[in-house]
Design an enzyme around this catalytic site. Structure first.
Site, PDB file in Angstrom:
ATOM      1  CG  HIS A 310      28.989 -31.518   7.991  1.00  0.00           C
ATOM      2  ND1 HIS A 310      29.972 -32.473   8.022  1.00  0.00           N
ATOM      3  CD2 HIS A 310      28.753 -31.250   6.688  1.00  0.00           C
ATOM      4  CE1 HIS A 310      30.332 -32.751   6.782  1.00  0.00           C
ATOM      5  NE2 HIS A 310      29.600 -32.030   5.955  1.00  0.00           N
ATOM      6  CG  ASP A 367      23.993 -27.757   1.112  1.00  0.00           C
ATOM      7  OD1 ASP A 367      24.520 -27.363   0.064  1.00  0.00           O
ATOM      8  OD2 ASP A 367      23.908 -28.942   1.441  1.00  0.00           O
TER       9      ASP A 367
HETATM   10  N1  ACO Z   1      18.006 -29.492  13.038  1.00  0.00           N
HETATM   11  C1  ACO Z   1      17.620 -29.963  14.240  1.00  0.00           C
HETATM   12  N2  ACO Z   1      18.210 -30.967  14.887  1.00  0.00           N
HETATM   13  C2  ACO Z   1      19.249 -31.565  14.288  1.00  0.00           C
HETATM   14  C3  ACO Z   1      19.727 -31.126  13.025  1.00  0.00           C
HETATM   15  C4  ACO Z   1      19.066 -30.053  12.403  1.00  0.00           C
HETATM   16  N3  ACO Z   1      19.470 -29.615  11.206  1.00  0.00           N
HETATM   17  N4  ACO Z   1      20.777 -31.898  12.663  1.00  0.00           N
HETATM   18  C5  ACO Z   1      20.961 -32.767  13.644  1.00  0.00           C
HETATM   19  N5  ACO Z   1      20.040 -32.572  14.626  1.00  0.00           N
HETATM   20  C6  ACO Z   1      19.964 -33.280  15.916  1.00  0.00           C
HETATM   21  C7  ACO Z   1      19.391 -34.695  15.756  1.00  0.00           C
HETATM   22  O1  ACO Z   1      17.981 -34.710  15.893  1.00  0.00           O
HETATM   23  C8  ACO Z   1      20.099 -35.413  16.850  1.00  0.00           C
HETATM   24  O2  ACO Z   1      19.471 -35.064  18.080  1.00  0.00           O
HETATM   25  P1  ACO Z   1      19.440 -36.122  19.325  1.00  0.00           P
HETATM   26  O3  ACO Z   1      20.876 -36.315  19.711  1.00  0.00           O
HETATM   27  O4  ACO Z   1      18.615 -35.441  20.357  1.00  0.00           O
HETATM   28  O5  ACO Z   1      18.792 -37.360  18.764  1.00  0.00           O
HETATM   29  C9  ACO Z   1      21.492 -34.794  16.877  1.00  0.00           C
HETATM   30  O6  ACO Z   1      21.306 -33.453  16.365  1.00  0.00           O
HETATM   31  C10 ACO Z   1      22.512 -35.517  16.020  1.00  0.00           C
HETATM   32  O7  ACO Z   1      21.961 -35.662  14.709  1.00  0.00           O
HETATM   33  P2  ACO Z   1      22.281 -36.857  13.729  1.00  0.00           P
HETATM   34  O8  ACO Z   1      21.207 -36.951  12.704  1.00  0.00           O
HETATM   35  O9  ACO Z   1      22.578 -38.071  14.527  1.00  0.00           O
HETATM   36  O10 ACO Z   1      23.634 -36.343  13.088  1.00  0.00           O
HETATM   37  P3  ACO Z   1      24.269 -36.885  11.776  1.00  0.00           P
HETATM   38  O11 ACO Z   1      25.714 -36.626  11.881  1.00  0.00           O
HETATM   39  O12 ACO Z   1      23.839 -38.300  11.527  1.00  0.00           O
HETATM   40  O13 ACO Z   1      23.586 -36.007  10.628  1.00  0.00           O
HETATM   41  C11 ACO Z   1      23.153 -34.292   9.081  1.00  0.00           C
HETATM   42  C12 ACO Z   1      24.211 -34.976   9.966  1.00  0.00           C
HETATM   43  C13 ACO Z   1      22.452 -35.337   8.207  1.00  0.00           C
HETATM   44  C14 ACO Z   1      23.833 -33.294   8.176  1.00  0.00           C
HETATM   45  C15 ACO Z   1      22.114 -33.588  10.003  1.00  0.00           C
HETATM   46  O14 ACO Z   1      22.754 -32.627  10.806  1.00  0.00           O
HETATM   47  C16 ACO Z   1      20.974 -32.940   9.201  1.00  0.00           C
HETATM   48  O15 ACO Z   1      19.993 -33.627   8.895  1.00  0.00           O
HETATM   49  N6  ACO Z   1      21.095 -31.619   8.877  1.00  0.00           N
HETATM   50  C17 ACO Z   1      20.070 -30.974   8.062  1.00  0.00           C
HETATM   51  C18 ACO Z   1      20.237 -31.331   6.601  1.00  0.00           C
HETATM   52  C19 ACO Z   1      21.425 -30.658   5.973  1.00  0.00           C
HETATM   53  O16 ACO Z   1      21.637 -29.460   6.125  1.00  0.00           O
HETATM   54  N7  ACO Z   1      22.190 -31.453   5.224  1.00  0.00           N
HETATM   55  C20 ACO Z   1      23.365 -30.954   4.486  1.00  0.00           C
HETATM   56  C21 ACO Z   1      24.604 -31.474   5.101  1.00  0.00           C
HETATM   57  S1  ACO Z   1      26.006 -30.825   4.331  1.00  0.00           S
HETATM   58  C22 ACO Z   1      26.165 -31.732   2.912  1.00  0.00           C
HETATM   59  O17 ACO Z   1      25.805 -32.866   2.810  1.00  0.00           O
HETATM   60  C23 ACO Z   1      26.706 -31.089   1.786  1.00  0.00           C
END
Ligand code: ACO
Length: 432
Positions: A310, A367
């Site tokens: 998140h 979620d």
């Molecule tokens: N699985 C694996 N790796 C992940 C995940 C995941 N679900 N989420 C983040 N990461 C990793 C990224 O690859 C990144 O790695 P790095 O530092 O080696 O490059 C690091 O964690 C940070 O990720 P970001 O994408 O920069 O984090 P951000 O805050 O931009 O994204 C988000 C948040 C979009 C929710 C992300 O965690 C994600 O895509 N999660 C999966 C989708 C999801 O469940 N979305 C629902 C969110 S809740 C809502 O909107 C109601």
């Protein structure tokens, strides 16, 4: 001695610029850079707006480090335990809990406005039965502006905003249920005046002309919790979309329709659908959790574990805690054993121990378990984001209203750093 007001200093090319500090009621701090460009000719660059406050807001407070979420100051745990969704909607939109009379009036207005205009019903048959219900929902919500032209005034009165809010909160259920019926080629079931908010939705979804759906209190209660937990989450992607669209004085129907589109994406509200599809895939693949965890850790970043991570919560998502318990209670109460719930729990356990996820502070989000509840209720996966949209409606309305009422609100118009080609001449086609 009176304390010096806090300020921030920027040292830039040998000059010093001062910027005021803004402090929120929970002691959150911001550097007010509203005058940055006019003073320095520089802008800030913050892709994804992780460090940028777009507004001041009095609706929802969250502290991602401590896992705190409050609507209008009230902890989400108390609201989820004790309030109804309609009460929560009132609280978010008007800032205070309603008294009995206010609540009754608010609830009654939902009954009054639950039906769609008869001409709008024709639209549904124009969509292919395979059409995603989020596509139908967003278009239908925007179409409401064509049927209520008196509510699309760019400078609406307070009464008009109240009426538009009620239209949206009430009709979103009807549109959602009709979109579902369309996808199954089944006749629409109209709303009933004697049913409350959630029972009415369940009735429109699952009754048929021949048989009424049996409304079970445990199902209503689980759905109530989910809608409440989704009701607002401050400046998330879809809410920011609603605010930015509304900032151009676009009407509330159109602004919310844009929010629905933003919510649809799998990184936002579409994640609940993706979670269940991911769990089903793991199950089909023999329940090999380790394989999927490894896949999510691969350096090419082509795969994510849906329902984890998140932007704001870096400790735990308080909503996920409540939902996990709700999923357990509902399935036990209904005597359902869903192997996906077992896989979800094992996946969560393994992820929480894994260094990759620990280092990046990736925890289950709202979620992760919600889809399991929807599935138990009989809601198909492509309707999960629609359920999220029904829940988020009061939040979108509250933010749009707050933005509209704020004397400081301006049209949303970010800047950019241009990285394209510098000046060059046009070349006629025969010389290229
Ligand atoms: N699985 C694996 N790796 C992940 C995940 C995941 N679900 N989420 C983040 N990461 C990793 C990224 O690859 C990144 O790695 P790095 O530092 O080696 O490059 C690091 O964690 C940070 O990720 P970001 O994408 O920069 O984090 P951000 O805050 O931009 O994204 C988000 C948040 C979009 C929710 C992300 O965690 C994600 O895509 N999660 C999966 C989708 C999801 O469940 N979305 C629902 C969110 S809740 C809502 O909107 C109601």
């Amino acid at each position: 001695m009176p304390q010096e007001p806090e300020k921030a200093e920027l040292h830039l090319n040998g000059k010093t610029f001062e910027f005021p500090i803004v402090t929120g009621t929970e002691n959150e701090k911001a550097i007010d850079i509203a005058k940055l460009r006019s003073a320095t000719s520089y802008i800030t660059l913050d892709p994804g707006f992780g460090n940028t406050g777009a507004c001041e807001s009095a609706i929802t407070f969250l502290d991602g480090e401590k896992g705190i979420l409050r609507y209008r100051g009230i902890p989400i745990e108390q609201i989820a335990e004790q309030a109804t969704f309609v009460e929560t909607s009132y609280l978010l939109i008007y800032g205070e809990l309603p008294n009995r009379l206010q609540l009754e009036k608010f609830s009654n207005s939902f009954t009054q406005h639950a039906n769609l205009h008869k001409d709008m019903l024709n639209f549904f048959s124009g969509y292919p039965a395979t059409g995603h219900p989020m596509a139908i929902l967003s278009s239908m919500v925007c179409s409401l502006s064509a049927y209520y032209p008196e509510l699309v005034n760019p400078e609406p009165s307070e009464e008009d905003v109240d009426l538009t809010a009620v239209q949206l909160l009430s009709k979103v259920r009807t549109i959602a249920a009709h979109a579902y019926k369309r996808s199954r080629n089944e006749p629409f079931i109209p709303p009933r005046a004697n049913l409350k908010y959630i029972p009415n939705f369940l009735h429109m979804m699952f009754s048929s002309p021949k048989k009424d759906y049996e409304i079970k209190p445990e199902v209503v209660s689980a759905l109530m919790t989910l809608l409440i937990l989704h009701a607002d989450h401050e400046q998330n992607c879809s809410t920011s979309t609603v605010r930015i669209v509304g900032s151009s004085w676009a009407n509330l129907f159109a602004s919310v329709s844009a929010g629905i589109c933003a919510l649809w994406g799998p990184l936002h509200g579409g994640a609940n659908q993706e979670v269940v599809e991911m769990l089903e895939e793991i199950e089909k693949d023999g329940g090999n959790i380790k394989k999927y965890i490894e896949k999510a850790k691969s350096p090419d970043k082509s795969y994510r574990l849906m329902g984890f991570g998140h932007r704001v919560y870096k400790n735990f998502d308080p909503r996920a805690k409540i939902i996990k318990k709700r999923a357990d209670d509902l399935l036990n109460g209904m005597g359902i054993h869903d192997p996906l719930l077992d896989i979800a729990k094992k996946l969560e356990e393994a992820v929480l121990k894994d260094d990759y996820f620990k280092e990046r502070k990736l925890y289950p989000n709202v979620d992760f378990y919600s889809g399991i509840i929807y599935k138990a209720i009989g809601i198909p996966t492509n309707m999960f984001p629609v359920m999220f949209a029904i829940g988020r409606m009061p939040g979108w309305i509250a933010h749009w209203k707050e933005m509209k009422e704020s004397p400081d609100s301006k049209i949303g118009r970010p800047r950019q750093i241009y990285t394209g080609r510098t000046l060059r001449d046009y070349i006629p086609i025969d010389q290229r």
